[in-house]
Design a protein around this motif. Structure first.
Motif, PDB file in Angstrom:
ATOM      1  N   VAL A 130      25.880 -73.863  27.997  1.00  0.00           N
ATOM      2  CA  VAL A 130      24.663 -74.324  28.659  1.00  0.00           C
ATOM      3  C   VAL A 130      23.639 -74.875  27.673  1.00  0.00           C
ATOM      4  O   VAL A 130      23.055 -75.934  27.901  1.00  0.00           O
ATOM      5  CB  VAL A 130      24.045 -73.162  29.491  1.00  0.00           C
ATOM      6  CG1 VAL A 130      22.691 -73.554  30.035  1.00  0.00           C
ATOM      7  CG2 VAL A 130      24.971 -72.782  30.620  1.00  0.00           C
ATOM      8  N   THR A 172      12.974 -75.664  25.988  1.00  0.00           N
ATOM      9  CA  THR A 172      11.920 -75.939  26.964  1.00  0.00           C
ATOM     10  C   THR A 172      12.048 -74.982  28.142  1.00  0.00           C
ATOM     11  O   THR A 172      13.129 -74.452  28.422  1.00  0.00           O
ATOM     12  CB  THR A 172      12.010 -77.384  27.471  1.00  0.00           C
ATOM     13  OG1 THR A 172      13.270 -77.558  28.125  1.00  0.00           O
ATOM     14  CG2 THR A 172      11.882 -78.376  26.323  1.00  0.00           C
ATOM     15  N   GLU A 173      10.943 -74.769  28.822  1.00  0.00           N
ATOM     16  CA  GLU A 173      10.946 -73.827  29.943  1.00  0.00           C
ATOM     17  C   GLU A 173      11.788 -74.347  31.108  1.00  0.00           C
ATOM     18  O   GLU A 173      12.427 -73.582  31.819  1.00  0.00           O
ATOM     19  CB  GLU A 173       9.509 -73.576  30.404  1.00  0.00           C
ATOM     20  CG  GLU A 173       9.367 -72.424  31.348  1.00  0.00           C
ATOM     21  CD  GLU A 173       7.918 -72.044  31.581  1.00  0.00           C
ATOM     22  OE1 GLU A 173       7.709 -71.123  32.382  1.00  0.00           O
ATOM     23  OE2 GLU A 173       7.021 -72.655  30.979  1.00  0.00           O
ATOM     24  N   ASP A 174      11.827 -75.670  31.295  1.00  0.00           N
ATOM     25  CA  ASP A 174      12.620 -76.248  32.384  1.00  0.00           C
ATOM     26  C   ASP A 174      14.108 -75.983  32.191  1.00  0.00           C
ATOM     27  O   ASP A 174      14.813 -75.618  33.142  1.00  0.00           O
ATOM     28  CB  ASP A 174      12.364 -77.759  32.470  1.00  0.00           C
ATOM     29  CG  ASP A 174      10.912 -78.068  32.785  1.00  0.00           C
ATOM     30  OD1 ASP A 174      10.266 -77.217  33.427  1.00  0.00           O
ATOM     31  OD2 ASP A 174      10.443 -79.148  32.402  1.00  0.00           O
ATOM     32  N   ASP A 175      14.608 -76.163  30.967  1.00  0.00           N
ATOM     33  CA  ASP A 175      16.019 -75.910  30.700  1.00  0.00           C
ATOM     34  C   ASP A 175      16.371 -74.445  30.906  1.00  0.00           C
ATOM     35  O   ASP A 175      17.441 -74.117  31.425  1.00  0.00           O
ATOM     36  CB  ASP A 175      16.372 -76.317  29.267  1.00  0.00           C
ATOM     37  CG  ASP A 175      16.244 -77.808  29.046  1.00  0.00           C
ATOM     38  OD1 ASP A 175      16.288 -78.553  30.052  1.00  0.00           O
ATOM     39  OD2 ASP A 175      16.108 -78.222  27.881  1.00  0.00           O
ATOM     40  N   LEU A 179      14.802 -72.289  32.925  1.00  0.00           N
ATOM     41  CA  LEU A 179      14.754 -71.960  34.355  1.00  0.00           C
ATOM     42  C   LEU A 179      15.988 -72.458  35.094  1.00  0.00           C
ATOM     43  O   LEU A 179      16.472 -71.811  36.024  1.00  0.00           O
ATOM     44  CB  LEU A 179      13.490 -72.541  34.982  1.00  0.00           C
ATOM     45  CG  LEU A 179      12.180 -71.828  34.628  1.00  0.00           C
ATOM     46  CD1 LEU A 179      11.005 -72.595  35.202  1.00  0.00           C
ATOM     47  CD2 LEU A 179      12.195 -70.413  35.136  1.00  0.00           C
ATOM     48  N   LYS A 180      16.515 -73.627  34.682  1.00  0.00           N
ATOM     49  CA  LYS A 180      17.728 -74.152  35.315  1.00  0.00           C
ATOM     50  C   LYS A 180      18.923 -73.234  35.068  1.00  0.00           C
ATOM     51  O   LYS A 180      19.749 -73.017  35.950  1.00  0.00           O
ATOM     52  CB  LYS A 180      18.043 -75.542  34.783  1.00  0.00           C
ATOM     53  CG  LYS A 180      17.120 -76.614  35.295  1.00  0.00           C
ATOM     54  CD  LYS A 180      17.465 -77.954  34.666  1.00  0.00           C
ATOM     55  CE  LYS A 180      16.406 -78.995  35.004  1.00  0.00           C
ATOM     56  NZ  LYS A 180      16.643 -80.258  34.287  1.00  0.00           N
ATOM     57  N   SER A 181      19.010 -72.698  33.860  1.00  0.00           N
ATOM     58  CA  SER A 181      20.172 -71.871  33.512  1.00  0.00           C
ATOM     59  C   SER A 181      19.978 -70.394  33.873  1.00  0.00           C
ATOM     60  O   SER A 181      20.926 -69.619  33.783  1.00  0.00           O
ATOM     61  CB  SER A 181      20.457 -71.991  32.021  1.00  0.00           C
ATOM     62  OG  SER A 181      19.337 -71.564  31.299  1.00  0.00           O
ATOM     63  N   ASP A 198      19.545 -68.875  36.775  1.00  0.00           N
ATOM     64  CA  ASP A 198      20.342 -68.432  37.926  1.00  0.00           C
ATOM     65  C   ASP A 198      21.769 -68.110  37.524  1.00  0.00           C
ATOM     66  O   ASP A 198      22.345 -67.099  37.958  1.00  0.00           O
ATOM     67  CB  ASP A 198      20.342 -69.508  39.019  1.00  0.00           C
ATOM     68  CG  ASP A 198      18.966 -69.717  39.606  1.00  0.00           C
ATOM     69  OD1 ASP A 198      18.169 -68.759  39.593  1.00  0.00           O
ATOM     70  OD2 ASP A 198      18.687 -70.844  40.068  1.00  0.00           O
TER      71      ASP A 198
END
Length: 144
Positions: free
Chosen positions: A65, A118-121, A123-125, A127
């Protein structure tokens, strides 16, 4: 076998084990409860156990990831060894061979720390990571 899990605990003497007792939160060092070196972390919300297979699959997932530039720090160590004898053996003849290693997880422990991401990456991983773990976790962020 994974490079980071190749060496199991080496504190053995005559088949016994020497380990730290994680009974109370006071006995856990501060590094397990606070983020120290990275900005984000995975915090456990309940009691549980993680064995060697869980950790190997998590590190394999992290490698898929995240990119190579992401810093990942693990705050867990495999402390407990479990032995097992075949069910058809007769009584006696010793304890049996070690089957697997486990570490105890307590609420409030920081399991992993992530840096340079980054926080977006993350948050995507999150779950995918939380579905692989046998206990509830949440993301925490270091606030200066």
């Amino acid at each position: 076998m994974a490079k980071h899990l190749k060496s199991a605990p080496k504190t053995f003497r005559y088949g016994g084990r020497n380990f730290k007792k994680l009974v109370k939160l006071n006995s856990i060092s501060r590094s397990f409860l606070n983020l120290e070196c990275c900005e984000y972390g995975l915090k456990a919300l309940e009691y549980g156990k993680l064995n060697k297979n869980h950790l190997e699959t998590l590190f394999r997932l992290f490698k898929k990831v995240f990119s190579k530039s992401v810093v990942i720090k693990s705050n867990m160590s495999l402390l407990y060894s479990f032995t097992k004898k075949p069910s058809e053996t007769r009584m006696g003849k010793g304890k049996g061979a070690r089957q697997y290693w486990e570490c105890l997880i307590m609420p409030g422990m920081i399991l992993f720390e992530f840096g340079e991401i980054t926080e977006d990456d993350l948050l995507k991983s999150f779950d995918v990571i939380s579905n692989l773990l046998p206990l509830k976790v949440k993301l925490v962020k270091l606030v200066y």
